[in-house]
Scaffold this motif. Structure first.
Motif, mmCIF file in Angstrom:
data_model
loop_
_atom_site.group_PDB
_atom_site.id
_atom_site.type_symbol
_atom_site.label_atom_id
_atom_site.label_comp_id
_atom_site.label_asym_id
_atom_site.label_seq_id
_atom_site.Cartn_x
_atom_site.Cartn_y
_atom_site.Cartn_z
ATOM 1 N N ILE A 9 23.298 17.056 91.761
ATOM 2 C CA ILE A 9 23.968 16.613 92.982
ATOM 3 C C ILE A 9 22.915 15.981 93.878
ATOM 4 C CG2 ILE A 9 25.294 17.296 95.001
ATOM 5 C CD1 ILE A 9 26.488 19.535 93.332
ATOM 6 N N SER A 10 22.901 14.663 93.865
ATOM 7 C CA SER A 10 21.941 13.915 94.666
ATOM 8 C C SER A 10 22.581 12.593 95.074
ATOM 9 C CB SER A 10 20.660 13.660 93.866
ATOM 10 O OG SER A 10 20.938 12.819 92.769
ATOM 11 N N ARG A 11 21.994 11.940 96.065
ATOM 12 C CA ARG A 11 22.520 10.644 96.512
ATOM 13 C C ARG A 11 22.456 9.605 95.394
ATOM 14 N NH1 ARG A 11 24.938 12.924 99.958
ATOM 15 N NH2 ARG A 11 24.243 13.177 102.085
ATOM 16 N N CYS A 12 21.434 9.687 94.573
ATOM 17 C CA CYS A 12 21.290 8.740 93.473
ATOM 18 C C CYS A 12 22.463 8.871 92.503
ATOM 19 C CB CYS A 12 19.963 8.977 92.743
ATOM 20 S SG CYS A 12 19.683 7.831 91.371
ATOM 21 N N ARG A 13 22.782 10.077 92.102
ATOM 22 C CA ARG A 13 23.886 10.294 91.162
ATOM 23 C C ARG A 13 25.236 10.006 91.817
ATOM 24 N NH1 ARG A 13 22.336 12.629 86.231
ATOM 25 N NH2 ARG A 13 20.250 13.484 86.331
ATOM 26 N N GLN A 14 25.352 10.282 93.090
ATOM 27 C CA GLN A 14 26.598 9.962 93.785
ATOM 28 C C GLN A 14 26.797 8.453 93.870
ATOM 29 O OE1 GLN A 14 25.819 12.206 97.327
ATOM 30 N NE2 GLN A 14 26.814 14.060 96.536
ATOM 31 N N SER A 15 25.734 7.722 94.132
ATOM 32 C CA SER A 15 25.822 6.257 94.148
ATOM 33 C C SER A 15 26.155 5.716 92.761
ATOM 34 C CB SER A 15 24.510 5.649 94.631
ATOM 35 O OG SER A 15 24.253 5.999 95.951
ATOM 36 N N LEU A 16 25.575 6.327 91.749
ATOM 37 C CA LEU A 16 25.866 5.933 90.378
ATOM 38 C C LEU A 16 27.337 6.195 90.045
ATOM 39 C CD1 LEU A 16 24.496 4.836 87.807
ATOM 40 C CD2 LEU A 16 24.080 7.213 87.147
ATOM 41 N N THR A 17 27.873 7.294 90.550
ATOM 42 C CA THR A 17 29.282 7.619 90.338
ATOM 43 C C THR A 17 30.193 6.629 91.046
ATOM 44 O OG1 THR A 17 28.715 9.954 90.111
ATOM 45 C CG2 THR A 17 31.017 9.441 90.543
ATOM 46 N N VAL A 18 29.811 6.213 92.260
ATOM 47 C CA VAL A 18 30.589 5.196 92.970
ATOM 48 C C VAL A 18 30.657 3.926 92.132
ATOM 49 C CG1 VAL A 18 30.581 3.660 94.981
ATOM 50 C CG2 VAL A 18 30.197 6.096 95.287
ATOM 51 N N GLU A 19 29.519 3.508 91.607
ATOM 52 C CA GLU A 19 29.497 2.308 90.768
ATOM 53 C C GLU A 19 30.335 2.501 89.504
ATOM 54 O OE1 GLU A 19 26.461 -0.400 88.098
ATOM 55 O OE2 GLU A 19 25.595 1.036 89.504
ATOM 56 N N ALA A 20 30.198 3.657 88.853
ATOM 57 C CA ALA A 20 30.945 3.919 87.618
ATOM 58 C C ALA A 20 32.454 3.917 87.868
ATOM 59 C CB ALA A 20 30.511 5.250 87.023
ATOM 60 N N ASP A 61 19.041 5.175 86.284
ATOM 61 C CA ASP A 61 20.053 6.118 85.824
ATOM 62 C C ASP A 61 19.793 7.527 86.340
ATOM 63 O OD1 ASP A 61 21.356 4.127 84.483
ATOM 64 O OD2 ASP A 61 20.317 4.493 82.599
ATOM 65 N N CYS A 62 18.982 7.628 87.350
ATOM 66 C CA CYS A 62 18.685 8.882 88.053
ATOM 67 C C CYS A 62 18.040 9.944 87.163
ATOM 68 C CB CYS A 62 19.942 9.452 88.704
ATOM 69 S SG CYS A 62 20.815 8.286 89.749
ATOM 70 N N PRO A 63 16.999 9.581 86.404
ATOM 71 C CA PRO A 63 16.315 10.627 85.640
ATOM 72 C C PRO A 63 15.491 11.512 86.567
ATOM 73 C CG PRO A 63 15.131 8.569 85.428
ATOM 74 C CD PRO A 63 16.372 8.285 86.245
ATOM 75 N N ASP A 64 15.339 12.746 86.205
ATOM 76 C CA ASP A 64 14.503 13.700 86.939
ATOM 77 C C ASP A 64 14.972 13.938 88.378
ATOM 78 O OD1 ASP A 64 12.923 13.802 84.642
ATOM 79 O OD2 ASP A 64 11.667 12.144 85.362
ATOM 80 N N VAL A 65 16.269 13.828 88.630
ATOM 81 C CA VAL A 65 16.813 14.171 89.943
ATOM 82 C C VAL A 65 17.861 15.264 89.744
ATOM 83 C CG1 VAL A 65 16.394 11.912 90.990
ATOM 84 C CG2 VAL A 65 18.556 12.340 89.866
ATOM 85 N N PRO A 66 18.095 16.062 90.772
ATOM 86 C CA PRO A 66 19.095 17.123 90.641
ATOM 87 C C PRO A 66 20.489 16.553 90.339
ATOM 88 C CG PRO A 66 17.843 17.357 92.689
ATOM 89 C CD PRO A 66 17.446 16.074 92.074
#
Length: 170
Positions: free
Chosen positions: A118-129, A111-116
């Motif tokens: 705006i990051s690739r991890c959160r963007q990928s999570l948004t794509v999935e969501a 779930d992308c803890p401890d990342v900024p």
């Protein structure tokens, strides 16, 4: 107890589907472009999956916009009837459910803890969501359309039987 479901939900659901697909298309196009420019792909499967999401978003954007235009034009076109709507939304829901399910297993990270923010991890999570959101919208749309058709046919059958009964009584 009679539940009367009317078909006035279609423009709202298709508008939300269109807006969600536009957001998904913009985000996936950005991620594909950024990944191609930097050569930073977690896996080849992830790259192919982003292309699938871009296709699904394009498909949904094109056909939900066309369907809304057909509805506003008076719903006289072949693609605007109820049966084609159910088939189209069912197919679209299958595409979104498949893509979101595969993305859930392919996406690196949690779930992308401890990342900024705006990051690739959160963007990928948004794509999935957004993929799961489109799947949910398609599911609600199919269920609501089927409920509307069922209550409409029940109401029309009861009117026919009442008319038939009243004619016999006279």
């Amino acid at each position: 107890m009679s539940i009367n479901v009317q078909g006035h939900f279609h423009p709202f659901l298709f508008t939300v589907m269109t807006l969600c697909a536009a957001a998904e298309l913009g985000l996936t196009a950005f991620l594909i472009s950024a990944g191609n420019a930097n050569g930073t792909w977690p896996s080849p499967r992830y790259h192919a999956l982003l292309i699938m999401f871009a296709f699904n978003a394009s498909w949904t954007l094109l056909f939900s916009t066309a369907y809304m235009l057909y509805l506003f034009d008076g719903a006289t076109h072949f693609l605007a009837n109820v049966a084609s709507s159910v088939i189209w939304v069912l197919l679209t829901g299958i595409l979104w459910g498949t893509a979101a399910g595969v993305m859930h297993n392919t996406r690196t990270g949690t779930d992308c803890p401890d990342v900024p923010p705006i990051s690739r991890c959160r963007q990928s999570l948004t794509v999935e969501a957004l993929g799961w959101t489109e799947f949910g919208l398609c599911t609600v749309n199919v269920l609501a359309t089927c409920a509307w058709v069922y209550t409409s046919s029940t109401t029309s059958r009861s009117r026919i039987s009442l008319v038939g009964d009243s004619r016999r009584m006279v």
